[in-house]
Design a protein around this motif. Structure first.
Motif, short mmCIF file in Angstrom:
data_model
loop_
_atom_site.label_atom_id
_atom_site.label_comp_id
_atom_site.label_asym_id
_atom_site.label_seq_id
_atom_site.Cartn_x
_atom_site.Cartn_y
_atom_site.Cartn_z
N THR A 305 0.86 -1.19 0.00
CA THR A 305 0.00 0.00 0.00
C THR A 305 0.88 1.23 0.00
OG1 THR A 305 -0.03 -0.06 2.40
CG2 THR A 305 -1.91 -1.04 1.30
N ARG A 306 0.31 2.33 -0.45
CA ARG A 306 1.03 3.61 -0.37
C ARG A 306 0.73 4.18 1.02
NH1 ARG A 306 4.68 5.10 -4.12
NH2 ARG A 306 4.59 6.91 -2.80
N THR A 307 1.75 4.75 1.70
CA THR A 307 1.45 5.34 2.99
C THR A 307 0.57 6.57 2.82
OG1 THR A 307 3.53 6.55 2.91
CG2 THR A 307 3.52 4.50 4.16
N ILE A 308 0.69 7.25 1.66
CA ILE A 308 -0.22 8.36 1.37
C ILE A 308 -0.97 7.99 0.09
CG2 ILE A 308 -0.42 10.83 0.87
CD1 ILE A 308 2.24 11.21 2.33
N HIS A 336 5.15 14.59 4.38
CA HIS A 336 5.70 14.33 5.72
C HIS A 336 4.54 14.20 6.70
CE1 HIS A 336 7.96 14.72 9.40
NE2 HIS A 336 7.29 15.81 9.73
N HIS A 337 4.59 13.13 7.50
CA HIS A 337 3.61 12.97 8.59
C HIS A 337 4.12 13.77 9.77
CE1 HIS A 337 2.31 9.51 6.21
NE2 HIS A 337 1.23 9.44 6.96
N GLY A 345 0.17 8.34 14.15
CA GLY A 345 -0.26 9.58 13.50
C GLY A 345 -1.17 9.26 12.32
N PRO A 346 -2.31 9.95 12.17
CA PRO A 346 -3.23 9.62 11.09
C PRO A 346 -2.73 10.15 9.75
CG PRO A 346 -4.03 11.52 12.29
CD PRO A 346 -2.78 11.07 13.00
N LEU A 352 -0.44 16.09 7.59
CA LEU A 352 0.55 15.98 6.53
C LEU A 352 1.02 17.37 6.11
CD1 LEU A 352 -1.13 13.31 4.25
CD2 LEU A 352 1.01 13.02 5.52
N ALA A 353 2.26 17.44 5.65
CA ALA A 353 2.77 18.68 5.05
C ALA A 353 3.77 18.28 3.98
CB ALA A 353 3.46 19.54 6.11
#
Ligand code: ZN
Ligand code: ZN
Length: 446
Positions: A305-308, A336-337, A345-346, A352-353
């Motif tokens: 899976t992609r983390t984002i 970036h989480h 962290g969700p 995210l940034a």
């Protein structure tokens, strides 16, 4: 700002005063050019001593942030500042207000310590427009000379591989610079890998005193052997850029959640990386979760899976546009989480940034901190806890800056007047071709 009130336009000058007004413009411009020389000297020192290296990617990026220059102008200042470091005559002419910053900018694009004196004479004699034209002609001549050189280097390429009487294979060759750079990078990478392997084996067994450390030349030979082996093993295919730079990290879940936790973070080839580095790489990556049993056997492999996920990434790009680090804004970015997903962290927009590679490293490995305020604003802090404002406060200007400049130049004994920067040109036609022939050291006609 307090100084604004002093610059309310004066009542229209009577016609006779226009000469005086023109003189005043010319004199103040000379003062500003002289002050610019000082500014460039400061920038040169700041750049050379790495004063910008506090989370900024370059001196120009720092200038953009601190002084409010656009990036193009900031890069140009830094370029000219560096160039003047080796061009003392041009630097001095600017410091004396004798030639303008615009002329110096143009001349530093082509001047070298050898040609500086000739070009300074051009700068004194010509208008800014003349100098632009001469510099263009000069660069054309440089480019032709460069093109001739590149053609020669390409034609001269060659690699001789032969065995001597004992059967040792001897190499001798010449490569064009960019091909040479590629080879050097590959050798460096191979040497690094061999060094890592040597460290791993040295750690496992006591050092062998009969084995002397290999010399640099021997290391290079070993590196070349590894390159040849690798090329034959993987087939000679440079691959797609994405594959070439792909990095696979194996990391234990506890180490990812807490960098102080003992655990493995290793690259595919066995190279260890710090837990914080693996957290950075995992921030925005493809993820495959594997479960091992107590003997280390893989018992379960989940789907990749992609983390984002792609839809969230699109929303993130739409919101942040570029790197959010103060003064950056670069377009090649990673998600970036703010609170790492491995710590619970969700993966949501608010957690995210976007950060560029340089600043993603700053936040993970260099101690820069980032949090989101309740109002949604991001807040960055340097490793010592200082706030990094998006736009720093402009310094306060006390009194009349023009008087300040004049007083300073007076104190330095610098005499500037309305004719200081006037070119020696008397209106004759400029023949650029002739000027280059006379001035350029590589001009063939002469
Ligand atoms: Zn991150
Ligand atoms: Zn950045």
């Amino acid at each position: 700002m307090a100084i604004v009130s002093q610059f309310v336009p004066a009542p229209p000058h009577p016609f006779a005063d226009l000469d005086r007004l023109g003189d005043e413009i010319a004199e103040l411009s000379a003062h500003l050019d002289a002050a610019t020389a000082r500014l460039l000297a400061l920038i040169r020192e700041f750049d050379a001593r790495g004063g910008w290296n506090t989370g900024f990617s370059s001196c120009a990026a720092w200038l953009g942030w601190r002084v409010g220059l656009d990036l193009g102008a900031a890069r140009e200042r830094v370029r000219v500042a560096r160039a003047l470091g080796t061009l003392p005559r041009l630097a001095e002419a600017l410091a004396c207000g004798e030639i303008s910053y615009a002329k110096v900018r143009a001349l530093t694009r082509v001047a070298t310590p050898e040609t500086e004196t000739r070009l300074l004479a051009v700068g004194r004699a010509g208008t800014a427009a003349h100098i632009e034209r001469i510099v263009r002609g000069w660069r054309r001549m440089d480019r032709q000379a460069e093109a001739r050189q590149a053609t020669r280097q390409h034609a001269d390429r060659g690699l001789h591989v032969y065995a001597d009487e004992e059967g040792t294979v001897v190499l001798r060759g010449r490569l064009a610079p960019e091909v040479g750079a590629l080879l050097i990078r590959a050798l460096d990478a191979a040497r690094e890998t061999l060094y890592q392997r040597a460290r791993v084996t040295a750690g496992a067994s006591p050092p062998d005193p009969t084995m002397a450390a290999p010399t640099r030349a021997q290391q290079q030979a070993d590196a070349l052997a590894l390159l040849a082996e690798t090329a034959l093993h993987h087939g000679i295919d440079p691959g797609a850029p994405g594959e070439r730079y792909q990095v696979v990290v194996h990391v234990d879940a506890p180490a990812l959640a807490d960098p102080d936790e003992p655990g493995q973070s290793v690259l595919e080839d066995g190279t260890r990386v710090s837990a914080e580095t693996s957290r950075r790489l995992a921030c925005d990556a493809s993820r495959v979760v594997m479960r091992h049993d107590l003997d280390g056997r893989v018992v379960e492999v989940a789907a990749r899976t992609r983390t984002i996920p792609p839809a969230l990434r699109r929303a993130l790009h739409h919101r942040d546009r570029g790197c959010r680090f103060p003064g950056c804004g670069r377009r090649f970015v990673q998600g970036h989480h703010i609170r790492h997903w491995a710590q619970g962290g969700p993966t949501t927009l608010s957690n995210l940034a976007l950060l560029c590679r340089r600043h993603h490293r700053a936040v993970h490995e260099e101690g820069y901190q980032l949090d989101r305020q309740p109002d949604g604003e991001l807040r960055f802090r340097s490793p010592d806890g200082q706030l990094l404002p998006e736009v720093p406060r402009a310094p306060e200007v006390h009194g009349d800056p023009v008087n300040f400049l004049r007083a300073r130049h007076d104190a330095e004994g610098l005499v500037l007047h309305a004719r200081t920067a006037t070119p020696g040109w008397l209106g004759e036609r400029l023949d650029v071709g002739w000027a280059i022939d006379v001035l350029h050291p590589l001009a063939t006609r002469n």
